[in-house]
Design a protein around this motif. Structure first.
Motif, PDB file in Angstrom:
ATOM      1  N   ALA A  26      21.263 -30.673 -14.763  1.00 27.71           N
ATOM      2  CA  ALA A  26      21.618 -31.568 -15.861  1.00 27.71           C
ATOM      3  C   ALA A  26      20.427 -31.887 -16.765  1.00 27.71           C
ATOM      4  O   ALA A  26      20.554 -31.887 -17.988  1.00 27.71           O
ATOM      5  CB  ALA A  26      22.207 -32.864 -15.310  1.00 27.71           C
ATOM      6  N   PHE A  27      19.244 -32.182 -16.157  1.00 29.94           N
ATOM      7  CA  PHE A  27      18.090 -32.577 -16.968  1.00 29.94           C
ATOM      8  C   PHE A  27      16.776 -31.992 -16.471  1.00 29.94           C
ATOM      9  O   PHE A  27      15.912 -31.633 -17.263  1.00 29.94           O
ATOM     10  CB  PHE A  27      17.981 -34.107 -17.012  1.00 29.94           C
ATOM     11  N   GLY A  28      16.601 -31.879 -15.159  1.00 28.60           N
ATOM     12  CA  GLY A  28      15.321 -31.444 -14.614  1.00 28.60           C
ATOM     13  C   GLY A  28      14.881 -30.084 -15.111  1.00 28.60           C
ATOM     14  O   GLY A  28      13.691 -29.862 -15.371  1.00 28.60           O
ATOM     15  N   ALA A  29      15.823 -29.157 -15.270  1.00 35.17           N
ATOM     16  CA  ALA A  29      15.458 -27.814 -15.736  1.00 35.17           C
ATOM     17  C   ALA A  29      14.930 -27.872 -17.166  1.00 35.17           C
ATOM     18  O   ALA A  29      13.924 -27.223 -17.492  1.00 35.17           O
ATOM     19  CB  ALA A  29      16.667 -26.880 -15.652  1.00 35.17           C
ATOM     20  N   ASP A  51      27.536 -35.781 -17.931  1.00 36.95           N
ATOM     21  CA  ASP A  51      28.129 -36.567 -16.832  1.00 36.95           C
ATOM     22  C   ASP A  51      27.372 -37.845 -16.503  1.00 36.95           C
ATOM     23  O   ASP A  51      27.932 -38.744 -15.882  1.00 36.95           O
ATOM     24  CB  ASP A  51      28.241 -35.737 -15.538  1.00 36.95           C
ATOM     25  N   HIS A  52      26.119 -37.964 -16.912  1.00 35.83           N
ATOM     26  CA  HIS A  52      25.277 -39.037 -16.416  1.00 35.83           C
ATOM     27  C   HIS A  52      25.368 -40.321 -17.245  1.00 35.83           C
ATOM     28  O   HIS A  52      25.865 -40.333 -18.365  1.00 35.83           O
ATOM     29  CB  HIS A  52      23.831 -38.568 -16.316  1.00 35.83           C
ATOM     30  N   THR A  53      24.855 -41.392 -16.628  1.00 39.03           N
ATOM     31  CA  THR A  53      24.793 -42.717 -17.236  1.00 39.03           C
ATOM     32  C   THR A  53      23.337 -43.071 -17.523  1.00 39.03           C
ATOM     33  O   THR A  53      22.415 -42.327 -17.179  1.00 39.03           O
ATOM     34  CB  THR A  53      25.379 -43.778 -16.298  1.00 39.03           C
ATOM     35  N   HIS A  54      23.142 -44.235 -18.115  1.00 39.71           N
ATOM     36  CA  HIS A  54      21.789 -44.723 -18.408  1.00 39.71           C
ATOM     37  C   HIS A  54      20.944 -44.808 -17.143  1.00 39.71           C
ATOM     38  O   HIS A  54      19.738 -44.519 -17.180  1.00 39.71           O
ATOM     39  CB  HIS A  54      21.895 -46.099 -19.069  1.00 39.71           C
ATOM     40  N   MET A  87      21.795 -28.642  -7.915  1.00 42.57           N
ATOM     41  CA  MET A  87      22.800 -29.424  -8.628  1.00 42.57           C
ATOM     42  C   MET A  87      23.591 -30.271  -7.637  1.00 42.57           C
ATOM     43  O   MET A  87      23.580 -30.014  -6.438  1.00 42.57           O
ATOM     44  CB  MET A  87      23.734 -28.510  -9.418  1.00 42.57           C
ATOM     45  N   LEU A  88      24.295 -31.266  -8.135  1.00 44.92           N
ATOM     46  CA  LEU A  88      25.134 -32.091  -7.274  1.00 44.92           C
ATOM     47  C   LEU A  88      26.364 -31.305  -6.832  1.00 44.92           C
ATOM     48  O   LEU A  88      26.953 -30.556  -7.619  1.00 44.92           O
ATOM     49  CB  LEU A  88      25.574 -33.352  -8.027  1.00 44.92           C
ATOM     50  N   VAL A  89      26.748 -31.450  -5.569  1.00 47.47           N
ATOM     51  CA  VAL A  89      27.970 -30.808  -5.085  1.00 47.47           C
ATOM     52  C   VAL A  89      29.162 -31.513  -5.703  1.00 47.47           C
ATOM     53  O   VAL A  89      29.055 -32.619  -6.250  1.00 47.47           O
ATOM     54  CB  VAL A  89      28.036 -30.843  -3.555  1.00 47.47           C
ATOM     55  N   ASP A  90      30.322 -30.884  -5.599  1.00 49.86           N
ATOM     56  CA  ASP A  90      31.509 -31.387  -6.295  1.00 49.86           C
ATOM     57  C   ASP A  90      31.829 -32.826  -5.927  1.00 49.86           C
ATOM     58  O   ASP A  90      32.178 -33.641  -6.794  1.00 49.86           O
ATOM     59  CB  ASP A  90      32.704 -30.492  -5.985  1.00 49.86           C
ATOM     60  N   GLU A  91      31.718 -33.167  -4.634  1.00 47.89           N
ATOM     61  CA  GLU A  91      32.061 -34.521  -4.199  1.00 47.89           C
ATOM     62  C   GLU A  91      31.135 -35.552  -4.829  1.00 47.89           C
ATOM     63  O   GLU A  91      31.583 -36.602  -5.310  1.00 47.89           O
ATOM     64  CB  GLU A  91      31.984 -34.612  -2.678  1.00 47.89           C
TER      65      GLU A  91
END
Length: 288
Positions: A276-279, A260-263, A1-5
């Protein structure tokens, strides 16, 4: 996953598609991919599946791969632009790297562009690529009887058109499909110039060009997904498709809202933010 920053930086990105927004997305995800590593161990480039210069594909695989499912990815670009690789970026080799990391062979493909090649050229190119893959993919470690299509934005529209029979052929060998922020019915989005470039200027043709009825009647399992901060038209198109399926079928396709994501970021982040989506994508392919 993406880190907080990185997640905080993602949330600050503009969801609208502008030159500035595109640059900001690339600036965020390119160094993250370069640090993490994003390419498949083996990539065979620019294999021709047709006579047109745009009818080319890349196969992403791993040494010793055999009999693996095959994920075929079609990029977006508003029907008039886009490519399977964007120079100076990880996109969309990141799709191939994600796939091989999940024991899947990936194919990333280009297709002919509007306005020179209008509807239904996209669906026809999907059909031509699938035919090539069924003939050749075993030599790259893939199973020709386990093909999963995935299209993003305009690419998703072409996948939908193929599944709806707009190429004039059945979806042979396709066991499932992922429709990511795609457009299914041109009528509600005819205000967009790229839509008119591909579907034409005659609104009387739009009902015939819609993929909705064909998708409702298709028996190919679907994963329909949109980003939380997607284009409003993508949200509307997904809701309309799900509404039509609810009215005519006993079961609904799987549906994912990517938080959280955009197009742009929903596909650019594949391999980085799999929570977010890969899993969900990996699980869908395994189920298929």
């Amino acid at each position: 996953m993406l880190v907080d920053e990185s997640l905080a930086a993602l949330r600050r990105l503009d969801w609208r598609i502008t030159p500035e927004s595109r640059a900001a997305h690339r600036a965020l995800f390119t160094p993250l991919h370069e640090t993490h590593g994003y390419r498949a161990p083996v990539v065979h480039r620019d294999l021709a599946y047709g006579d047109d210069a745009r009818q080319r594909l890349d196969v992403h695989t791993a040494p010793g791969a055999a009999g693996r499912p095959v994920l075929v990815f079609l990029h977006g670009g508003g029907f008039t632009a886009g490519d399977k690789t964007l120079p100076g970026t990880p996109f969309y080799d990141n799709v191939g790297g994600w796939a091989t990391g999940n024991d899947v062979v990936a194919v990333t493909m280009t297709y002919r562009l509007a306005p020179e090649h209008p509807w239904p050229s996209g669906a026809q190119d999907v059909a031509a690529a699938v035919a090539w893959i069924r003939e050749h993919i075993a030599g790259h470690g893939g199973d020709p009887d386990r093909i999963v299509l995935m299209g993003h934005s305009a690419g998703g529209t072409h996948v939908a058109g193929y599944l709806a029979g707009q190429a004039g052929t059945a979806a042979t060998g396709v066991i499932a499909a992922v429709l990511l922020s795609a457009f299914f019915d041109p009528a509600p989005v005819q205000h967009q110039a790229p839509m008119r470039a591909y579907f034409g200027e005659d609104p009387d043709r739009y009902p015939m060009q819609s993929a909705v009825a064909g998708l409702v009647g298709s028996d190919v399992p679907l994963l329909v997904a949109v980003a939380e901060r997607d284009l409003p038209d993508c949200h509307g198109q997904a809701v309309a498709l799900l509404d039509a399926m609810l009215a005519h079928r006993a079961s609904m396709p799987l549906f994912v809202t990517i938080p959280d994501h955009t197009h742009l970021s929903e596909i650019q982040s594949l391999g980085l933010d799999d929570e977010a989506f890969g899993a969900a994508l990996a699980r869908f392919i395994r189920r298929a």
